[in-house]
Design an enzyme around this catalytic site. Structure first.
Site, short mmCIF file in Angstrom:
data_model
loop_
_atom_site.label_atom_id
_atom_site.label_comp_id
_atom_site.label_asym_id
_atom_site.label_seq_id
_atom_site.Cartn_x
_atom_site.Cartn_y
_atom_site.Cartn_z
N PHE A 144 54.99 -25.93 5.39
CA PHE A 144 53.71 -25.95 4.68
C PHE A 144 54.00 -25.99 3.19
CE2 PHE A 144 50.15 -24.25 2.36
CZ PHE A 144 49.11 -24.98 2.89
N ASP A 229 61.15 -24.61 -2.04
CA ASP A 229 59.75 -24.23 -2.28
C ASP A 229 59.65 -22.71 -2.17
OD1 ASP A 229 57.07 -23.60 -2.15
OD2 ASP A 229 56.53 -25.31 -0.89
N LYS A 258 51.62 -19.42 -7.15
CA LYS A 258 50.96 -18.22 -6.65
C LYS A 258 51.16 -17.02 -7.58
CE LYS A 258 50.69 -19.73 -1.85
NZ LYS A 258 49.29 -20.16 -1.93
#
Length: 407
Positions: A144, A229, A258
């Site tokens: 994801f 990531d 984030k």
């Protein structure tokens, strides 16, 4: 606050006017502080999702809010058409934290991933010598990395891909954690390997020990970029500053987001050496808000919080306690637990309940969590949470499982 709708009004307005790209739990949050949120009726909940790790440092961390307020009183946006006094310091401090040289500031995590795809391709053509328009990037099944068209083109999640084709070419997917399959997928056209060191959306899936080192070795040996990531796994979530630190691995490009914005606004970045990021020249990539003064000021405050390592140590300590308590639930409605630092994927026995049903019952007991892939719930409370609150939250999970199993 004036013009704040009631919970029922807020839900009705969402139902009438908000596109159905999410299916939230029926709780309407109006206030938040630390690891706790409060709904419009005054009921408090322990936040065990922390904005998918965007709130690693809790809601409205005083130092982060102070940095935002101070910057709000000065300047919030210039665009990159002009310089401002926060950008250079932000990039220098982030480069120092990551042990790299250069930073490409963006906004959302998906933007950071998209930027990395472009950079890797450009590096492949200009530095490695891959023929134009033939670059390939190897990714992992179950990944994801976001929801943009290019990113979903290499997703194995049917919900993310169905109805959105045609898909962007140039990607090869291999099983996560399988070094042999990765080696077989790399050829002369491969410019990068893009993986999450720990797959978050897949249910906090942790690769075998040594996998990240093997990826690093393969990429170095085959002249391929290793792109990690760390948007969910980075910035203290796993008990280290970055998940790659658990194997002392440094990727060529690291993607952050984030928590880099402190839960206040979206801030993301691609970090790496000049030998890779140096392929970008003015006019070839950009973002109106990327690297804006407000985001840079908050990002600098986030970096400052991480400098002494205390939050990383706290995540490790709390995570060990959380894992121990969760493992006691195996065989009592839980089939497996995977954890690293203060981050856990808990597989619910499908004979007992779905992940959604467990999350709904937890909500009624004052705990907010989120399911994924049907039978798994993810726990990622803010790192500043108190031990007693975390213990209480797991007790609520145990009680919910007892209700479902009749124990």
């Amino acid at each position: 606050m004036e013009n704040t709708p009631s919970g029922s009004t807020a839900l009705a307005l969402e139902q009438a006017h908000t596109a159905r790209n999410y299916a939230p739990l029926p709780v309407v949050i109006s206030q938040a502080d630390g690891a706790w949120v409060t709904d419009t009726t005054g009921v408090r909940y322990f936040d065990c999702l922390a904005g998918y790790s965007a709130l690693n440092f809790g809601h409205r961390h005083p130092r982060l809010v102070q940095a935002a307020v101070e910057q709000l009183s000065r300047v919030t946006l210039t665009s990159r058409a002009f310089h401002h006094d926060q950008l250079g310091a932000f990039c220098a401090e982030l480069a120092d934290l990551t042990g790299t040289e250069a930073v490409l500031p963006m906004n959302t995590g998906a933007e950071a991933v998209e930027s990395a795809l472009k950079i890797a391709r450009k590096w492949g053509y200009e530095i490695k010598g891959v023929p134009e328009n033939q670059a390939t990037i190897v990714v992992a099944d179950g990944n994801f990395h976001g929801r943009t068209t290019s990113i979903i083109s290499f997703s194995s999640d049917k919900d993310a891909t169905a109805g959105f084709g045609p898909y962007t070419p140039g990607f090869r997917s291999v099983p996560f954690g399988d070094t042999d399959a990765l080696a077989d997928a790399i050829d002369a056209t491969t410019v990068a390997v893009l993986i999450e060191p720990i797959q978050g959306e897949a249910g906090v899936v942790i690769p075998p020990d040594g996998y990240l080192r093997a990826v690093r070795h393969l990429c170095t040996d085959r002249n391929v970029l290793f792109v990690a990531d760390e948007i969910q796994s980075g910035l203290a979530r796993t008990g280290r500053t970055f998940a790659c630190d658990h194997e002392d691995v440094r990727p060529d490009l690291m993607l952050l987001g984030k928590a880099l914005g402190g839960g206040i606004l979206p801030v993301s970045a691609v970090v790496g050496g000049w030998d890779v990021l140096g392929v970008l020249q003015p006019g070839q990539h950009g973002s109106t808000f990327g690297g804006n003064p407000l985001g840079a000021a908050v990002g600098r405050a986030v970096i400052a919080l991480l400098r002494d390592g205390s939050l990383q140590q706290r995540a490790q300590r709390l995570g060990e306690d959380m894992a121990g308590r969760l493992n006691q639930l195996i065989g009592h409605g839980v089939t497996a637990v995977r954890s690293r630092g203060l981050w856990a994927g808990v597989d619910i026995d499908p004979a007992v309940a779905t992940g959604r049903q467990i999350c709904e019952r937890l909500m009624r007991r004052g705990v907010l969590a989120k399911e994924t892939h049907g039978a798994t719930i993810r726990l990622a409370p803010p790192i500043i949470a108190e031990t007693a609150d975390l213990t209480w939250a797991i007790e609520q999970l145990a009680a919910v499982l007892d209700e479902r199993t009749g124990q």
